[in-house]
Design a protein around this motif. Structure first.
Motif, PDB file in Angstrom:
ATOM      1  N   PHE A  40      29.352 -81.423 -26.669  1.00  0.00           N
ATOM      2  CA  PHE A  40      29.038 -81.109 -26.257  1.00  0.00           C
ATOM      3  C   PHE A  40      30.279 -80.445 -25.875  1.00  0.00           C
ATOM      4  O   PHE A  40      31.308 -80.488 -26.559  1.00  0.00           O
ATOM      5  CB  PHE A  40      29.242 -81.885 -24.407  1.00  0.00           C
ATOM      6  N   TYR A  41      30.015 -79.166 -25.469  1.00  0.00           N
ATOM      7  CA  TYR A  41      30.869 -77.859 -24.969  1.00  0.00           C
ATOM      8  C   TYR A  41      30.606 -76.997 -24.080  1.00  0.00           C
ATOM      9  O   TYR A  41      29.083 -76.738 -23.468  1.00  0.00           O
ATOM     10  CB  TYR A  41      30.603 -77.034 -26.475  1.00  0.00           C
ATOM     11  N   LEU A  42      31.159 -76.269 -23.505  1.00  0.00           N
ATOM     12  CA  LEU A  42      31.440 -75.388 -22.494  1.00  0.00           C
ATOM     13  C   LEU A  42      31.504 -73.908 -22.601  1.00  0.00           C
ATOM     14  O   LEU A  42      32.451 -73.573 -23.200  1.00  0.00           O
ATOM     15  CB  LEU A  42      32.909 -75.259 -21.907  1.00  0.00           C
ATOM     16  N   LEU A  43      30.457 -72.739 -23.071  1.00  0.00           N
ATOM     17  CA  LEU A  43      29.950 -72.045 -23.848  1.00  0.00           C
ATOM     18  C   LEU A  43      29.680 -71.145 -22.896  1.00  0.00           C
ATOM     19  O   LEU A  43      28.298 -71.256 -22.272  1.00  0.00           O
ATOM     20  CB  LEU A  43      29.586 -71.898 -24.873  1.00  0.00           C
ATOM     21  N   ALA A  49      25.431 -79.690 -24.310  1.00  0.00           N
ATOM     22  CA  ALA A  49      25.002 -80.383 -26.384  1.00  0.00           C
ATOM     23  C   ALA A  49      24.412 -79.242 -27.182  1.00  0.00           C
ATOM     24  O   ALA A  49      23.394 -79.160 -26.889  1.00  0.00           O
ATOM     25  CB  ALA A  49      24.344 -81.624 -25.898  1.00  0.00           C
ATOM     26  N   SER A  50      25.453 -78.988 -28.153  1.00  0.00           N
ATOM     27  CA  SER A  50      24.928 -78.704 -28.539  1.00  0.00           C
ATOM     28  C   SER A  50      23.465 -78.983 -29.821  1.00  0.00           C
ATOM     29  O   SER A  50      23.410 -79.783 -30.234  1.00  0.00           O
ATOM     30  CB  SER A  50      25.794 -77.712 -30.082  1.00  0.00           C
ATOM     31  N   ARG A  70      19.019 -82.020 -17.048  1.00  0.00           N
ATOM     32  CA  ARG A  70      19.454 -82.770 -16.136  1.00  0.00           C
ATOM     33  C   ARG A  70      19.209 -83.992 -16.596  1.00  0.00           C
ATOM     34  O   ARG A  70      17.918 -84.376 -16.044  1.00  0.00           O
ATOM     35  CB  ARG A  70      19.754 -82.296 -14.560  1.00  0.00           C
ATOM     36  N   ALA A  71      19.729 -84.769 -17.042  1.00  0.00           N
ATOM     37  CA  ALA A  71      19.369 -85.976 -17.998  1.00  0.00           C
ATOM     38  C   ALA A  71      20.255 -86.922 -17.821  1.00  0.00           C
ATOM     39  O   ALA A  71      21.333 -86.292 -18.031  1.00  0.00           O
ATOM     40  CB  ALA A  71      18.470 -85.713 -19.389  1.00  0.00           C
ATOM     41  N   GLU A  72      20.382 -88.024 -18.744  1.00  0.00           N
ATOM     42  CA  GLU A  72      21.126 -89.493 -19.214  1.00  0.00           C
ATOM     43  C   GLU A  72      21.315 -88.614 -20.721  1.00  0.00           C
ATOM     44  O   GLU A  72      20.764 -88.948 -21.335  1.00  0.00           O
ATOM     45  CB  GLU A  72      20.254 -90.478 -18.703  1.00  0.00           C
ATOM     46  N   TYR A  73      22.257 -88.959 -20.633  1.00  0.00           N
ATOM     47  CA  TYR A  73      23.186 -88.823 -22.219  1.00  0.00           C
ATOM     48  C   TYR A  73      23.991 -89.681 -23.175  1.00  0.00           C
ATOM     49  O   TYR A  73      24.982 -90.175 -22.251  1.00  0.00           O
ATOM     50  CB  TYR A  73      24.136 -86.880 -22.552  1.00  0.00           C
ATOM     51  N   GLU A  74      23.956 -90.646 -23.804  1.00  0.00           N
ATOM     52  CA  GLU A  74      25.339 -90.895 -24.193  1.00  0.00           C
ATOM     53  C   GLU A  74      26.343 -89.450 -25.853  1.00  0.00           C
ATOM     54  O   GLU A  74      26.017 -89.443 -26.455  1.00  0.00           O
ATOM     55  CB  GLU A  74      24.578 -91.990 -25.563  1.00  0.00           C
ATOM     56  N   THR A  75      27.497 -89.902 -25.287  1.00  0.00           N
ATOM     57  CA  THR A  75      28.768 -89.538 -25.696  1.00  0.00           C
ATOM     58  C   THR A  75      30.229 -90.525 -26.197  1.00  0.00           C
ATOM     59  O   THR A  75      30.422 -91.351 -25.542  1.00  0.00           O
ATOM     60  CB  THR A  75      28.853 -87.991 -25.922  1.00  0.00           C
ATOM     61  N   ASP A  76      30.268 -90.168 -27.382  1.00  0.00           N
ATOM     62  CA  ASP A  76      31.991 -90.875 -27.333  1.00  0.00           C
ATOM     63  C   ASP A  76      32.924 -89.747 -27.399  1.00  0.00           C
ATOM     64  O   ASP A  76      33.937 -89.975 -27.605  1.00  0.00           O
ATOM     65  CB  ASP A  76      32.059 -91.356 -28.866  1.00  0.00           C
ATOM     66  N   GLN A  77      32.557 -88.288 -26.609  1.00  0.00           N
ATOM     67  CA  GLN A  77      33.516 -87.096 -26.582  1.00  0.00           C
ATOM     68  C   GLN A  77      33.740 -88.150 -24.888  1.00  0.00           C
ATOM     69  O   GLN A  77      33.815 -86.881 -24.080  1.00  0.00           O
ATOM     70  CB  GLN A  77      32.729 -86.248 -26.288  1.00  0.00           C
ATOM     71  N   ILE A  78      34.966 -88.501 -25.764  1.00  0.00           N
ATOM     72  CA  ILE A  78      35.828 -89.003 -23.532  1.00  0.00           C
ATOM     73  C   ILE A  78      36.948 -89.236 -24.111  1.00  0.00           C
ATOM     74  O   ILE A  78      37.788 -89.147 -24.841  1.00  0.00           O
ATOM     75  CB  ILE A  78      34.964 -89.869 -23.426  1.00  0.00           C
ATOM     76  N   GLU A  95      40.364 -77.764 -22.576  1.00  0.00           N
ATOM     77  CA  GLU A  95      41.431 -77.879 -23.927  1.00  0.00           C
ATOM     78  C   GLU A  95      41.220 -79.042 -24.688  1.00  0.00           C
ATOM     79  O   GLU A  95      41.275 -78.434 -25.893  1.00  0.00           O
ATOM     80  CB  GLU A  95      42.924 -78.017 -23.082  1.00  0.00           C
ATOM     81  N   ASN A  96      40.657 -80.854 -24.529  1.00  0.00           N
ATOM     82  CA  ASN A  96      40.212 -82.197 -25.328  1.00  0.00           C
ATOM     83  C   ASN A  96      39.296 -81.169 -25.831  1.00  0.00           C
ATOM     84  O   ASN A  96      38.934 -82.407 -26.349  1.00  0.00           O
ATOM     85  CB  ASN A  96      40.955 -83.097 -24.342  1.00  0.00           C
ATOM     86  N   LYS A  97      38.626 -80.780 -24.796  1.00  0.00           N
ATOM     87  CA  LYS A  97      37.317 -80.487 -25.114  1.00  0.00           C
ATOM     88  C   LYS A  97      36.557 -81.379 -25.035  1.00  0.00           C
ATOM     89  O   LYS A  97      35.942 -82.429 -26.075  1.00  0.00           O
ATOM     90  CB  LYS A  97      36.716 -79.883 -26.450  1.00  0.00           C
ATOM     91  N   CYS A  98      36.457 -82.703 -24.069  1.00  0.00           N
ATOM     92  CA  CYS A  98      35.731 -84.126 -23.383  1.00  0.00           C
ATOM     93  C   CYS A  98      36.470 -84.380 -22.610  1.00  0.00           C
ATOM     94  O   CYS A  98      36.124 -83.527 -21.338  1.00  0.00           O
ATOM     95  CB  CYS A  98      36.460 -85.019 -24.595  1.00  0.00           C
ATOM     96  N   LEU A  99      35.189 -85.710 -21.979  1.00  0.00           N
ATOM     97  CA  LEU A  99      35.174 -85.541 -20.724  1.00  0.00           C
ATOM     98  C   LEU A  99      36.068 -86.800 -20.289  1.00  0.00           C
ATOM     99  O   LEU A  99      36.305 -87.424 -20.884  1.00  0.00           O
ATOM    100  CB  LEU A  99      33.165 -86.340 -20.747  1.00  0.00           C
TER     101      LEU A  99
END
Length: 171
Positions: A40-43, A49-50, A70-78, A95-99
């Motif tokens: 995931f990125y804020l661009l 998600a790229s 708008r959907a359900e996603y799985e991530t370890d970017q937390i 700053e940390n590029k995470c949720l």
């Protein structure tokens, strides 16, 4: 109207062509940035998600497609130090590029499956990144707007979703 089809079809002369269903958006990757596919990125104001990996050097930019549906996603970017229980509002930490559970200007969505032993969550992405969506400056109360006329959930709709997710956790 065409007849003889399983569903009657009407033809409308539209002056402009639809270019997308709004499930993804083309954004610019700034210089000196590495983007990894499926992260995931804020661009350009869109959180998503790229779809590809890209690395830019000094003085160069690139384009990537972000999935913003708008959907359900799985991530370890937390942020692994936080709980991430079902129904928890989550935000994007640029700053940390995470949720994170810590409130920021970018509301990302709600946790739908709690953090597991591998620090993985499932979450409902807030939306398209349009104002009040995943890139907007709104909180878990949902975007502002009269009765959801802007196409985004109202405060009551978000609260109902949180209640439904909490009920799932109890079962």
């Amino acid at each position: 109207m065409y007849r003889g089809q399983p569903v009657p079809t009407s033809v409308h002369d539209i002056k402009r062509a639809k270019v997308s269903d709004g499930k993804s958006v083309r954004v610019t990757v700034p210089e000196n940035t590495e983007v990894v596919a499926n992260q995931f990125y804020l661009l350009d104001g869109f959180l998503g998600a790229s779809t590809v990996s890209v690395k830019t050097e000094e003085g160069e930019t690139a384009e990537v497609i972000l999935t913003i549906e708008r959907a359900e996603y799985e991530t370890d970017q937390i942020d692994p130090t936080q709980e991430f229980t079902i129904g928890t509002p989550i935000y994007w930490n640029e700053e940390n590029k995470c949720l994170t559970e810590t409130s920021t200007e970018v509301f990302a969505g709600l946790v739908t499956a709690p953090k597991d032993a591998n620090n993985v969550i499932w979450f409902l992405l807030n939306g398209s990144g349009a104002p009040g969506g995943s890139g907007g400056e709104r909180g878990p109360e949902g975007p502002q707007g009269p009765a959801g006329e802007d196409g985004f959930p109202t405060e009551q709709q978000w609260n109902d979703l949180v209640d439904r997710v909490a009920a799932l956790e109890e079962n």
